[in-house]
Design an enzyme around this catalytic site. Structure first.
Site, PDB file in Angstrom:
ATOM      1  N   MET A 140      36.144  33.210  38.371  1.00 20.45           N
ATOM      2  CA  MET A 140      35.691  33.732  37.077  1.00 20.45           C
ATOM      3  C   MET A 140      36.425  35.058  36.790  1.00 20.45           C
ATOM      4  SD  MET A 140      34.056  30.999  36.627  1.00 20.45           S
ATOM      5  CE  MET A 140      33.625  31.331  34.930  1.00 20.45           C
ATOM      6  N   SER A 141      35.688  36.129  36.473  1.00 14.62           N
ATOM      7  CA  SER A 141      36.393  37.354  36.056  1.00 14.62           C
ATOM      8  C   SER A 141      37.052  38.110  37.196  1.00 14.62           C
ATOM      9  CB  SER A 141      35.451  38.272  35.296  1.00 14.62           C
ATOM     10  OG  SER A 141      35.159  37.694  34.036  1.00 14.62           O
ATOM     11  N   VAL A 142      36.871  37.660  38.429  1.00 16.13           N
ATOM     12  CA  VAL A 142      37.680  38.221  39.520  1.00 16.13           C
ATOM     13  C   VAL A 142      39.163  37.959  39.213  1.00 16.13           C
ATOM     14  CG1 VAL A 142      38.264  37.928  41.977  1.00 16.13           C
ATOM     15  CG2 VAL A 142      35.869  38.145  41.267  1.00 16.13           C
ATOM     16  N   LYS A 144      40.536  38.522  36.476  1.00 15.21           N
ATOM     17  CA  LYS A 144      41.040  39.684  35.740  1.00 15.21           C
ATOM     18  C   LYS A 144      41.644  40.722  36.684  1.00 15.21           C
ATOM     19  CE  LYS A 144      37.730  39.568  31.842  1.00 15.21           C
ATOM     20  NZ  LYS A 144      36.943  38.352  32.108  1.00 15.21           N
TER      21      LYS A 144
END
Lengths: 426, 426
Positions: A140-142, A144
């Site tokens: 997921m946003s890891v 980013k």
């Protein structure tokens, strides 16, 4: 909301096994029974409890692009398990009166896998749900933070100028909210975007972003943007950039575009060339892609738990691996040092008081100088330089908000750090 | 047709570079230019010359399911290149008067990668088009031979009874053409199916099969079968099984279903458990899947050139790898020994006179006892036990028919075998 959640914590940590995807039998059988079949076009694949299966199987639902590990041997990840000791560690969840054990927090957080490295050795490793050592899980946003790290690397190398306007790299963004922002403002999410990312609001912009990025055919009457790149050009400004931090996924999609233009290499390949093929990863990682092969750099990466642990260790070691400087130390120091804490305060994260955001990493500014990558439904890389500790966690928590997960995880990380510092050898 | 093709051979081997996917720039750029963009829903991705890009990128177009290499180190593949010597080897293409060199045949066949092992050492390796050592390529119907091999393994182990009726494993096939066939008849393609696989006929059944297997949403008015399993149940009989060999892709889809039911394991995972994770493969392989995650066992696999070389060497060594019996020798012997040559003759392959088909492998019955896996557009694994030679070739030939490719490849394989036997050491 935190108080309400804490009331039901006792129930929560008995519910994770009930929603276990193997127990429920999603996609199990030849063919799977209709009521246990998950199809991408049907939607629902990221509703709870289906998401507990989906987090390990994005590649089976949609097209992807890999980040290759290369052809060498995996690097050894030495193991000195202290499993029982760590399971017994107690901590007090934020806002709670009663303590909770590390083992209880594993289920309470719907953890699919968690690993703790101390001085580069695995001291704890446990899997559940859809994951095992050989599997891969949505970051997921890891994701980013991987993109932010690559940006910091290119900045340190002089390939990317973080003070330059975004339009130097992507002129197509001139008319959008990114048109008057600098690369650094995108990296630190101090752009000012009119972009609603509230997953509980069905009209939120994040769903239009998802529709643009879907690789499925658009409906005949579809008039919106058809790719991530097209979507980014429609994002409107809210105010002036450079003032407040505001967490918006599309910043990372814009940064992915900027990096690709600056380096000339597609982001999954760049991550492979610079990191994934150079530190002995066990497995290829991959990104979901849109209809024209653009990776979802805002959140589409999947990888193995142990490989993210290797990445965390690379951060802890300021870019060195087995004596070789893989990425510039300056890149790691830039983000580990943190960003503008006043700008961060504006975002109002009550559980993250005094933190900042830099290069797409979350920086605690605590006494240990810890910093994190964080992803929806409980994904985390936690680097504690003082305790020489790295924690990576994958989860499939029913609640998308970190505010529901931080109370039973952030104090747990700190407790393990203190235990390891107090008892460095078993 | 062969005669017509040979006339233009001189031209053909200069055309491969012209259609090189890197030169043409398919999917190159952020975003790629519209006229160089390949989208799965648009179709056309397997038209020439687009297919020269697509053969390396099926995962970027559609959902997939991996066959994991596991977490160990790759097995060494020792190298003793004899590249110039082999490039210079001359052979006479079938039906031709003038000789052709091995190097010329590389371009003439639109080869994307070819590797030659002799006594387990790499004596030749060359890449072009979309492929390199770190890449993966569509195996097309070479996939069938992996499925056939797994079936032979399960038969040798007593897990699968090849004399049993198909319906013992898949009762859902009772009303189809598979309803009165045995497992062995499916394995040897002596079922008798009313299934038209002529890729030049737009009404051929193979396209309805593809529509069923597509992971894209079906049109609102779609009334056909919606998955591979549903399609198989609609296949009608043509005559009695057990008489003539007739090459039909759906046999392998049925065999994939049978194997999954017999073993309880999805085919990509079974291939990983039994082979891919056990002989030091460099890379994960993968299968394209339908909307419910069923792998396209008839032709959906992609893998690396070197990994198929390792597989070919495992066949040559009758299932042994580094002193360990990985799969039963009886499984390899069953298919290497060949099938019913009279049954094969009925299929009328003029270039393959005297051959047979067994366990989804093509057996030459030549003096060397060579046998092959073969896939559309020029994919091949060629095992020559007498010359202790394995050749693997990936290609993206514009012509789907092996009859267009065999004349410039089968005699080349034999010529290299003879060269290696005559000059076993450089």
């Amino acid at each position: 909301m935190i108080a309400a959640l804490l009331v039901s914590l006792a129930a929560l940590h008995t519910q994770a096994p009930v929603s276990d995807p193997q127990t429920l039998g999603w996609m199990d059988g030849f063919p799977p029974p209709e009521e246990r079949t998950i199809r991408y076009p049907d939607g629902g694949f990221f509703d709870f409890p289906q998401l507990r299966w989906t987090v390990c199987h994005f590649d089976q639902l949609m097209p992807t692009r890999r980040t290759a590990r290369g052809l060498g041997a995996p690097a050894p990840l030495p193991v000195s398990l202290r499993q029982d000791d760590i399971d017994a560690i107690e901590f007090t969840p934020m806002g709670a009166d009663a303590p909770m054990s590390w083992r209880q927090s594993f289920d309470a957080n719907y953890t699919d896998g968690i690993i703790v490295l101390h001085h580069g050795r695995v001291v704890y490793e446990r899997y559940a749900g859809c994951l095992d050592e050989g599997g891969r899980h949505a970051a997921m946003s890891v994701t980013k933070s991987m993109v932010g790290l690559l940006a910091e690397v290119l900045v340190a190398e002089g390939v990317l100028d973080d003070s330059a306007p975004v339009t130097d790299y992507v002129p197509e963004l001139a008319e959008s909210a990114f048109g008057n922002a600098s690369v650094r403002q995108v990296m630190d999410m101090t752009t000012s975007l009119d972009f609603n990312e509230d997953y509980s609001d069905p009209n939120a912009d994040i769903f239009a972003h998802g529709a643009a990025g879907s690789a499925l055919p658009k409906p005949a009457d579809f008039e919106g943007p058809r790719t991530y790149y097209e979507f980014l050009q429609t994002v409107e400004p809210l105010g002036e950039p450079g003032v407040d931090f505001s967490y918006k996924t599309v910043n990372t999609d814009a940064l992915g575009w900027i990096i690709s233009r600056a380096s000339g290499v597609a982001l999954p390949d760049l991550l492979s060339e610079r990191i994934w093929s150079r530190i002995g990863m066990d497995q290829d990682a991959y990104f979901t892609v849109d209809s024209i092969g653009t990776p979802f750099t805002g959140g589409g990466m999947s990888a193995s738990l142990r490989d993210f642990a290797r990445l965390g260790q690379l951060m802890l070691d300021e870019g060195r691996h087995e004596g070789e400087q893989i990425i510039p130390a300056a890149a790691v120091r830039s983000l580990a040092g943190g960003g503008d804490r006043t700008a961060f305060e504006a975002a109002g994260y009550t559980a993250l008081e005094g933190w900042s955001y830099r290069g797409m990493w979350w920086v605690t500014h605590n006494a240990h100088g810890a910093y994190m990558a964080r992803g929806v439904h409980g994904q985390a890389i936690y680097v504690d330089p003082t305790a020489h500790m790295v924690i990576v966690r994958f989860a499939s928590h029913p609640n998308p908000f970190n505010a529901a997960i931080d109370p039973t995880s952030l104090p747990a990380y700190q407790a393990v750090a203190e235990y390891l510092m107090a008892a460095p050898e078993p």
